[in-house]
Design an enzyme around this catalytic site. Structure first.
Site, PDB file in Angstrom:
ATOM      1  N   ARG A 228      11.788   2.702  77.824  1.00 26.04           N
ATOM      2  CA  ARG A 228      12.180   3.481  77.148  1.00 26.04           C
ATOM      3  C   ARG A 228      12.517   5.067  77.761  1.00 26.04           C
ATOM      4  O   ARG A 228      12.124   5.775  78.865  1.00 26.04           O
ATOM      5  CB  ARG A 228      11.405   4.345  76.335  1.00 26.04           C
ATOM      6  CG  ARG A 228      11.603   2.642  75.037  1.00 26.04           C
ATOM      7  CD  ARG A 228      12.670   3.173  73.899  1.00 26.04           C
ATOM      8  NE  ARG A 228      12.918   1.755  73.136  1.00 26.04           N
ATOM      9  CZ  ARG A 228      13.008   0.542  73.004  1.00 26.04           C
ATOM     10  NH1 ARG A 228      13.208   0.091  74.341  1.00 26.04           N
ATOM     11  NH2 ARG A 228      12.839  -0.318  72.590  1.00 26.04           N
TER      12      ARG A 228
ATOM     13  N   GLU B 246      19.562   8.694  74.116  1.00 22.53           N
ATOM     14  CA  GLU B 246      20.500   7.566  74.410  1.00 22.53           C
ATOM     15  C   GLU B 246      22.531   7.895  73.170  1.00 22.53           C
ATOM     16  O   GLU B 246      21.703   8.336  72.342  1.00 22.53           O
ATOM     17  CB  GLU B 246      20.276   6.579  74.275  1.00 22.53           C
ATOM     18  CG  GLU B 246      19.846   5.974  75.832  1.00 22.53           C
ATOM     19  CD  GLU B 246      18.922   4.597  75.406  1.00 22.53           C
ATOM     20  OE1 GLU B 246      19.652   3.761  74.202  1.00 22.53           O
ATOM     21  OE2 GLU B 246      18.897   3.944  76.715  1.00 22.53           O
TER      22      GLU B 246
ATOM     23  N   HIS C 120      21.219   0.676  78.539  1.00 24.04           N
ATOM     24  CA  HIS C 120      20.491  -0.647  77.704  1.00 24.04           C
ATOM     25  C   HIS C 120      20.315  -1.776  78.085  1.00 24.04           C
ATOM     26  O   HIS C 120      21.387  -1.475  76.400  1.00 24.04           O
ATOM     27  CB  HIS C 120      20.401   0.107  76.822  1.00 24.04           C
ATOM     28  CG  HIS C 120      18.765   0.063  76.056  1.00 24.04           C
ATOM     29  ND1 HIS C 120      18.439   0.929  75.285  1.00 24.04           N
ATOM     30  CD2 HIS C 120      18.167  -0.557  76.136  1.00 24.04           C
ATOM     31  CE1 HIS C 120      16.994   0.908  75.039  1.00 24.04           C
ATOM     32  NE2 HIS C 120      16.728  -0.374  75.362  1.00 24.04           N
TER      33      HIS C 120
HETATM   34  C1  DGY Z   1      13.676  -3.931  73.116  1.00 31.46           C
HETATM   35  O1  DGY Z   1      13.686  -4.787  72.580  1.00 31.46           O
HETATM   36  O2  DGY Z   1      13.116  -2.894  73.329  1.00 31.46           O
HETATM   37  C2  DGY Z   1      14.758  -3.240  74.687  1.00 31.46           C
HETATM   38  O3  DGY Z   1      14.776  -1.908  74.779  1.00 31.46           O
HETATM   39  C3  DGY Z   1      16.470  -3.686  73.671  1.00 31.46           C
HETATM   40  O4  DGY Z   1      16.563  -5.154  74.206  1.00 31.46           O
END
Ligand code: DGY
Length: 323
Positions: free
Chosen positions: A242, A271, A289
């Site tokens: 993240r 984002e 992402h």
């Molecule tokens: C998640 O699943 O948390 C990813 O960041 C998105 O695919």
């Protein structure tokens, strides 16, 4: 017939699973993130038994209230669930689930793709070639860095971190050093890995540092200006977890002034915005992402998100409840 609201167009595999189970599925007809008031409006207009949501939906008390007491579950189509206010969900007695496991290989592959790409300067070289700058082989042109036998630092040894370590060790004969709140002696034995009892130990030792922790208050800006200074000048930072785990402004400064050699990021602090200073730099690779974005994996994520709903609505415990 139970009704499910899906906050955005997702792969058919997930929708079909819900309709085959006999549910009426209402889909956000627009392929964009719904604003909070739009989502509230839609949830208040109809009574839904479940909502299939995405990491781009901020799920808070107002949203749960709008969904009302009939709504049993918000099924998040992501492994991460930092977009959900879990305390509010608990208070409103709404279940929350995620989609772990099905995206592990794909995210680990993307992490390694980024690692190799930044070390071998793939984006830079591609831009260079397309710009017509390649006029013949040169001994000093676009020199990168080897990956094999170097040290990979893993911060967060969950499913994805472990899988990245597997590729590093088995595929590239890398040494692995890791930090996690939980030590795993089995993992150390299997991969000849070294445990560091703090993040600092990993940052100092690694040639490549890959972040795999969830976003929580304790991990926000885990990588900040002071910690970047601990890394080797020749080191690279990779983040597929993240964005807010890294202080993006501090990272841009460290990349600009040569405190570290490069970075590759799939996730960003705010984002879809990206720190403008990062956009100016050649020694960073930026992907939007997409670490789990393969056709196979997005099908599996949609199916698992649907399955969690089915289990909840059939009165069984969904396999991926988050507490
Ligand atoms: C998640 O699943 O948390 C990813 O960041 C998105 O695919």
């Amino acid at each position: 017939m139970p009704k499910v609201f899906v906050t955005r167009i997702i792969p058919d595999a997930g929708i079909n699973k819900l309709t085959r189970a006999g549910y009426e599925v209402h889909l956000n007809p627009e392929d964009r993130v719904l604003q909070k008031d739009e989502l509230i409006g839609l949830l208040e207009k109809e009574r839904y038994d479940a909502v299939l949501a995405l990491l781009t939906d901020k799920l808070d008390k107002d949203i749960f209230k709008a969904a009302g007491p009939q709504c049993k579950i918000f099924s998040n189509m992501a492994v991460g669930f930092d977009n959900v206010d879990l305390d509010a969900a608990k208070e409103m007695q709404i279940m929350v689930s995620n989609t772990p496991g099905v995206l592990t290989d794909t995210v680990a592959e993307h992490t390694f793709a980024l690692l190799l790409a930044i070390a071998h300067r793939i984006s830079e070289a591609d831009n260079f070639t397309r710009a017509g700058k390649y006029h013949g082989w040169e001994p000093m042109m676009l020199l990168g860095s080897d990956v094999s036998k170097k040290t990979l630092g893993i911060i967060g040894l969950g499913r994805i971190g472990s899988r990245v370590a597997y590729h590093a060790r088995k595929g590239f004969d890398m040494n692995v050093i890791y930090y996690d709140v939980k030590r795993s002696e089995d993992f150390e034995r299997e991969f000849g890995a070294t445990f560091s009892s703090d993040v600092e130990g990993v940052l100092k030792a690694a040639d490549f540092v890959s972040i795999h922790v969830p976003l929580m208050e304790q991990t926000r800006h885990l990588i900040n200006a002071e910690r970047l200074k601990l890394m080797k000048k020749s080191a690279y930072l990779i983040n597929t977890s993240r964005g807010p785990i890294i202080d993006e402004k501090a990272l841009a400064g460290a990349l600009k002034s040569g405190i570290i050699r490069g970075a590759a990021l799939d996730v960003f602090e705010a984002e879809p915005k990206v720190e403008p200073e990062l956009l100016k730099l050649n020694n960073v690779i930026l992907t939007p992402h997409i670490a789990s974005a393969t056709e196979e994996t997005r099908d599996k994520m949609a199916e698992l998100a649907a399955f969690n709903i089915i289990e909840a609505l059939e009165g069984r415990t969904p396999p991926n409840l988050v507490k």
